[in-house]
Write an enzyme that holds these catalytic residues in place. Structure first.
Site, PDB file in Angstrom:
ATOM      1  N   SER A 124       0.046   5.834  -3.234  1.00 18.63           N
ATOM      2  CA  SER A 124      -0.360   4.702  -2.257  1.00 18.63           C
ATOM      3  C   SER A 124      -1.767   4.466  -2.246  1.00 18.63           C
ATOM      4  CB  SER A 124      -0.057   5.344  -0.798  1.00 18.63           C
ATOM      5  OG  SER A 124       1.366   5.218  -0.525  1.00 18.63           O
TER       6      SER A 124
ATOM      7  N   ALA B 117       2.894   0.607  -0.883  1.00 17.31           N
ATOM      8  CA  ALA B 117       2.155   1.611  -0.399  1.00 17.31           C
ATOM      9  C   ALA B 117       2.450   1.990   1.058  1.00 17.31           C
ATOM     10  CB  ALA B 117       0.544   1.320  -0.463  1.00 17.31           C
ATOM     11  N   LYS B 118       2.399   3.161   1.242  1.00 19.32           N
ATOM     12  CA  LYS B 118       2.594   3.564   2.763  1.00 19.32           C
ATOM     13  C   LYS B 118       1.176   3.531   3.482  1.00 19.32           C
ATOM     14  CE  LYS B 118       4.982   7.107   5.668  1.00 19.32           C
ATOM     15  NZ  LYS B 118       5.993   6.098   6.332  1.00 19.32           N
ATOM     16  N   ALA B 119       0.746   2.269   3.547  1.00 18.04           N
ATOM     17  CA  ALA B 119      -0.581   2.017   4.313  1.00 18.04           C
ATOM     18  C   ALA B 119      -0.479   1.625   5.556  1.00 18.04           C
ATOM     19  CB  ALA B 119      -1.059   0.888   3.345  1.00 18.04           C
TER      20      ALA B 119
ATOM     21  N   TYR C 265       1.803  -1.403   9.140  1.00 17.94           N
ATOM     22  CA  TYR C 265       2.571  -0.862  10.217  1.00 17.94           C
ATOM     23  C   TYR C 265       2.019  -1.686  11.337  1.00 17.94           C
ATOM     24  CZ  TYR C 265       4.965   2.843   7.719  1.00 17.94           C
ATOM     25  OH  TYR C 265       5.811   3.170   6.661  1.00 17.94           O
TER      26      TYR C 265
END
Length: 291
Positions: free
Chosen positions: A64, A158-160, A164
Site C-alpha cells: 500500500s 492500496a489500503k489507504a 475511507y
C-alpha cells in the site's frame, strides 16, 4: 455508555522503532498524513495471542505504501517482531491490531518528497463488531450515496486512509437512519462492498462475490473462499447487478473486524441468515482459533 477516548488510555504502543507510553504517542497537527490522507494502514485481529495472517497484513501494508508513493522504513520482519511483542505486552488474549504509516511534517503541501515516514502499531481489546442479537438476525444495510471509484481514478489496490472518507460518510448516514452499515456500488453501478467489509451472496447453494477490481481483495475474503473450496462449495467471482439481491437466499459480510457477519437487509431486500452463513461463520472462527 461512556466511551474511553483513544488518546487517553493506559498501556503502550510501538512507534518508529520503540515502545512508548500510550498517551505519549503523538504527531504534529501539521503532519502531511492528516492534511492530505497520505497514510496507509492495516486492521488485524489477534486470537489467543496470535495475529491471524499477520505476515500477509504486514506485506500488504508495504505494498500500500509503495502504491501511494513511499517506502516504509521498517522491514516486514521488523514490523512482525514489533507486532508480536506488542500483543505479548498487552496481555490481551484476543485483541484488534492497527498498524499505520504516514508522512510527517517536514513539508506541508501537495508535494512532500522530503517528509519522514512514520509507523505505529497499536492493539486494544475489541470484541465482536455486532451484538449477539444482530449476529443472529442479520445486520441492516442502507444503500451508500457514494460509489467505489474506478482504478484509474484512485489507488484502489492500496489500503489507504483517503479511500475511507466515503465509507465514513456512508456509515454515518446509515446509522443515523437506524441501519448498521451501508452497501456500496462501484463506479459502474455493480455491487461492490460494505464500508469496511467484502460481501458474499448465497445463490442456489453457491457463493457469489463481486470481482475485486476496484476495491480490496480482503484477506478475510480470501480466507472464506479457501474455506468454502475445502468443503467443495462452488465460489463464483463475477460482476453482480444490485437487482440480483432479489433472487439471493443469504448474504453475509466478511472482514478482519466484522469476521463473518450475517446480513438481514440491504435497502428493500430482506434475507434470513441461513445454513451457509452459519457454516462459513463457524468455519472461519475455527480457522482463526476463536471457536
Amino acid at each position: 455508555m461512556s466511551l474511553v477516548p483513544f488518546d487517553d488510555r493506559d498501556g503502550e504502543l510501538w512507534m518508529d522503532g520503540k515502545f512508548v507510553p500510550w498517551r505519549e504517542a503523538k504527531l504534529h497537527v501539521l503532519s502531511h498524513g492528516l492534511h492530505y490522507a497520505s497514510a496507509v494502514f492495516e486492521g488485524e485481529r489477534s486470537y489467543n495471542g496470535k495475529v491471524f495472517k499477520s505476515r500477509q497484513h504486514t506485506e500488504r501494508l508495504h505494498r500500500s505504501a509503495e502504491i501511494v508513493g513511499y517506502q516504509i522504513p521498517f522491514s516486514v520482519d521488523e514490523l512482525e517482531k514489533a507486532k508480536t511483542e506488542l500483543v505479548r505486552r498487552t496481555g490481551f488474549k484476543n485483541c484488534y491490531v492497527r498498524a499505520i504509516a504516514w508522512r510527517g511534517s517536514e513539508m506541508m503541501g501537495v508535494s512532500a518528497q522530503n517528509n519522514t515516514i512514520h509507523v505505529a502499531i497499536a492493539a486494544w481489546e475489541w470484541p465482536s463488531y455486532f451484538s449477539p442479537n444482530l449476529l443472529a438476525n442479520g445486520i441492516r444495510l442502507k444503500w451508500a450515496k457514494y460509489r467505489r471509484p474506478a482504478p484509474d481514478t484512485a489507488p484502489t489496490a492500496a489500503k489507504a486512509s483517503g479511500l475511507y472518507q466515503i465509507c465514513t460518510i456512508s456509515k454515518h448516514e446509515a446509522e443515523r437512519d437506524g441501519f448498521q452499515d451501508a452497501m456500496m456500488l462501484d463506479y459502474r453501478g455493480l455491487l461492490a462492498e460494505a464500508t469496511g467489509a467484502n460481501v458474499f451472496l448465497v445463490q442456489n447453494g453457491e457463493l457469489h462475490t463481486p470481482t475485486p477490481d476496484c476495491f480490496l481483495n480482503g484477506l478475510t475474503r480470501q480466507t472464506v473462499i479457501e474455506l468454502a473450496q475445502r468443503r467443495q462449495i462452488k465460489v463464483v467471482e463475477r460482476a453482480i447487478q444490485p437487482e440480483e439481491l432479489g433472487k439471493t437466499d443469504e448474504v453475509f459480510l466478511v472482514g478482519s473486524a466484522a469476521e463473518v457477519t450475517p446480513v438481514g437487509q440491504i435497502g428493500d431486500y430482506k434475507f434470513t441468515p441461513g445454513p451457509m452463513t452459519k457454516l462459513m461463520r463457524e468455519d472461519y472462527l475455527k480457522e482463526v482459533g476463536a471457536a
